[in-house]
Design a protein around this motif. Sequence first.
Motif, PDB file in Angstrom:
ATOM      1  N   ARG A 141      28.271  32.693  33.826  1.00  0.00           N
ATOM      2  CA  ARG A 141      27.115  33.528  34.198  1.00  0.00           C
ATOM      3  C   ARG A 141      27.154  33.983  35.644  1.00  0.00           C
ATOM      4  NH1 ARG A 141      22.230  30.257  31.223  1.00  0.00           N
ATOM      5  NH2 ARG A 141      22.936  30.687  29.112  1.00  0.00           N
ATOM      6  N   LYS A 142      27.873  33.267  36.484  1.00  0.00           N
ATOM      7  CA  LYS A 142      27.984  33.632  37.900  1.00  0.00           C
ATOM      8  C   LYS A 142      28.888  34.836  38.102  1.00  0.00           C
ATOM      9  CE  LYS A 142      27.282  28.927  39.501  1.00  0.00           C
ATOM     10  NZ  LYS A 142      27.869  27.808  40.223  1.00  0.00           N
ATOM     11  N   GLY A 143      29.638  35.232  37.066  1.00  0.00           N
ATOM     12  CA  GLY A 143      30.522  36.383  37.162  1.00  0.00           C
ATOM     13  C   GLY A 143      31.956  35.964  37.441  1.00  0.00           C
ATOM     14  N   PHE A 144      32.756  36.929  37.874  1.00  0.00           N
ATOM     15  CA  PHE A 144      34.186  36.695  38.086  1.00  0.00           C
ATOM     16  C   PHE A 144      34.431  35.952  39.401  1.00  0.00           C
ATOM     17  CE2 PHE A 144      34.660  39.815  34.814  1.00  0.00           C
ATOM     18  CZ  PHE A 144      35.873  39.503  34.209  1.00  0.00           C
ATOM     19  N   LEU A 145      35.414  35.075  39.366  1.00  0.00           N
ATOM     20  CA  LEU A 145      35.881  34.348  40.546  1.00  0.00           C
ATOM     21  C   LEU A 145      37.327  34.765  40.787  1.00  0.00           C
ATOM     22  CD1 LEU A 145      34.512  30.889  39.406  1.00  0.00           C
ATOM     23  CD2 LEU A 145      33.419  32.456  41.009  1.00  0.00           C
ATOM     24  N   LYS A 146      37.872  34.473  41.974  1.00  0.00           N
ATOM     25  CA  LYS A 146      39.244  34.880  42.293  1.00  0.00           C
ATOM     26  C   LYS A 146      40.122  33.668  42.555  1.00  0.00           C
ATOM     27  CE  LYS A 146      38.226  39.378  44.207  1.00  0.00           C
ATOM     28  NZ  LYS A 146      38.380  40.273  45.349  1.00  0.00           N
ATOM     29  N   LEU A 147      41.387  33.777  42.142  1.00  0.00           N
ATOM     30  CA  LEU A 147      42.425  32.785  42.435  1.00  0.00           C
ATOM     31  C   LEU A 147      43.450  33.427  43.345  1.00  0.00           C
ATOM     32  CD1 LEU A 147      43.196  31.370  38.883  1.00  0.00           C
ATOM     33  CD2 LEU A 147      41.945  30.238  40.684  1.00  0.00           C
ATOM     34  N   GLU A 148      44.049  32.623  44.202  1.00  0.00           N
ATOM     35  CA  GLU A 148      45.118  33.126  45.074  1.00  0.00           C
ATOM     36  C   GLU A 148      46.322  33.483  44.253  1.00  0.00           C
ATOM     37  OE1 GLU A 148      44.950  33.758  48.354  1.00  0.00           O
ATOM     38  OE2 GLU A 148      42.871  33.178  48.310  1.00  0.00           O
ATOM     39  N   ARG A 151      44.580  45.561  46.098  1.00  0.00           N
ATOM     40  CA  ARG A 151      45.385  45.230  47.268  1.00  0.00           C
ATOM     41  C   ARG A 151      45.437  43.742  47.581  1.00  0.00           C
ATOM     42  NH1 ARG A 151      43.999  50.298  51.218  1.00  0.00           N
ATOM     43  NH2 ARG A 151      44.487  51.833  49.649  1.00  0.00           N
ATOM     44  N   ASP A 152      44.490  42.963  47.069  1.00  0.00           N
ATOM     45  CA  ASP A 152      44.469  41.544  47.421  1.00  0.00           C
ATOM     46  C   ASP A 152      45.454  40.704  46.604  1.00  0.00           C
ATOM     47  OD1 ASP A 152      43.203  41.507  44.974  1.00  0.00           O
ATOM     48  OD2 ASP A 152      41.318  40.692  45.719  1.00  0.00           O
ATOM     49  N   GLY A 153      45.978  41.225  45.485  1.00  0.00           N
ATOM     50  CA  GLY A 153      46.973  40.525  44.685  1.00  0.00           C
ATOM     51  C   GLY A 153      46.487  39.248  44.036  1.00  0.00           C
ATOM     52  N   LYS A 154      45.185  39.125  43.832  1.00  0.00           N
ATOM     53  CA  LYS A 154      44.618  37.907  43.257  1.00  0.00           C
ATOM     54  C   LYS A 154      44.277  38.096  41.785  1.00  0.00           C
ATOM     55  CE  LYS A 154      42.711  36.484  47.649  1.00  0.00           C
ATOM     56  NZ  LYS A 154      41.521  36.191  48.413  1.00  0.00           N
ATOM     57  N   VAL A 155      44.234  36.986  41.068  1.00  0.00           N
ATOM     58  CA  VAL A 155      43.824  36.965  39.670  1.00  0.00           C
ATOM     59  C   VAL A 155      42.329  36.690  39.635  1.00  0.00           C
ATOM     60  CG1 VAL A 155      44.040  35.726  37.492  1.00  0.00           C
ATOM     61  CG2 VAL A 155      46.056  36.171  38.868  1.00  0.00           C
ATOM     62  N   ARG A 156      41.624  37.478  38.838  1.00  0.00           N
ATOM     63  CA  ARG A 156      40.184  37.270  38.667  1.00  0.00           C
ATOM     64  C   ARG A 156      39.958  36.584  37.321  1.00  0.00           C
ATOM     65  NH1 ARG A 156      37.212  42.770  38.926  1.00  0.00           N
ATOM     66  NH2 ARG A 156      36.158  41.458  37.478  1.00  0.00           N
ATOM     67  N   TYR A 157      39.004  35.661  37.272  1.00  0.00           N
ATOM     68  CA  TYR A 157      38.681  35.011  36.008  1.00  0.00           C
ATOM     69  C   TYR A 157      37.182  34.749  35.917  1.00  0.00           C
ATOM     70  CZ  TYR A 157      38.031  30.547  38.396  1.00  0.00           C
ATOM     71  OH  TYR A 157      37.568  29.561  39.208  1.00  0.00           O
ATOM     72  N   ARG A 158      36.716  34.691  34.684  1.00  0.00           N
ATOM     73  CA  ARG A 158      35.317  34.344  34.418  1.00  0.00           C
ATOM     74  C   ARG A 158      35.350  33.213  33.407  1.00  0.00           C
ATOM     75  NH1 ARG A 158      31.080  35.594  30.909  1.00  0.00           N
ATOM     76  NH2 ARG A 158      32.476  36.835  29.638  1.00  0.00           N
ATOM     77  N   PRO A 159      34.861  32.031  33.798  1.00  0.00           N
ATOM     78  CA  PRO A 159      34.879  30.894  32.881  1.00  0.00           C
ATOM     79  C   PRO A 159      34.008  31.136  31.649  1.00  0.00           C
ATOM     80  CG  PRO A 159      34.351  30.198  35.126  1.00  0.00           C
ATOM     81  CD  PRO A 159      34.307  31.683  35.099  1.00  0.00           C
ATOM     82  N   ALA A 160      34.267  30.377  30.611  1.00  0.00           N
ATOM     83  CA  ALA A 160      33.467  30.445  29.386  1.00  0.00           C
ATOM     84  C   ALA A 160      32.142  29.713  29.590  1.00  0.00           C
ATOM     85  CB  ALA A 160      34.231  29.812  28.234  1.00  0.00           C
ATOM     86  N   GLY A 161      31.189  30.020  28.764  1.00  0.00           N
ATOM     87  CA  GLY A 161      29.915  29.302  28.738  1.00  0.00           C
ATOM     88  C   GLY A 161      29.019  29.589  29.928  1.00  0.00           C
ATOM     89  N   VAL A 162      28.207  28.593  30.273  1.00  0.00           N
ATOM     90  CA  VAL A 162      27.211  28.726  31.336  1.00  0.00           C
ATOM     91  C   VAL A 162      27.858  29.017  32.684  1.00  0.00           C
ATOM     92  CG1 VAL A 162      25.354  27.513  32.543  1.00  0.00           C
ATOM     93  CG2 VAL A 162      25.637  27.211  30.088  1.00  0.00           C
ATOM     94  N   ALA A 163      29.022  28.437  32.937  1.00  0.00           N
ATOM     95  CA  ALA A 163      29.709  28.652  34.219  1.00  0.00           C
ATOM     96  C   ALA A 163      30.076  30.119  34.425  1.00  0.00           C
ATOM     97  CB  ALA A 163      30.962  27.787  34.296  1.00  0.00           C
TER      98      ALA A 163
END
Length: 82
Positions: free
Chosen positions: A75-82, A61-73
């Motif tokens: 490790r924090k898991g997925f982040l969201k973009l508007e 429902r939020d309509g956002k794109v989720r991404y997980r950066p490569a490498g060490v970054a």
Amino acid sequence: AYGKMRDYSGTFTRQERVNGTLGAEQVGEIKARVSPFGVYVRFARPEAAAGMEVAYSAAKRDGKVRYRPAGVAGRKGFLKLE
């Protein structure tokens, strides 16, 4: 034919030219679903981008794109973009 499809998966290759310089060839695995619409991409090459993931689902429902950066970054898991 598109209306009869349920989902699709494949491998793609892309290469960008930035300021006149040809960048590294990028290879990714893509999975797409027609209904509800969704796309998932995981990059395999080059080494700097290997493991990066991007996902979108119209069912969320939020309509956002989720991404997980490569490498060490990543490790924090997925982040969201508007």
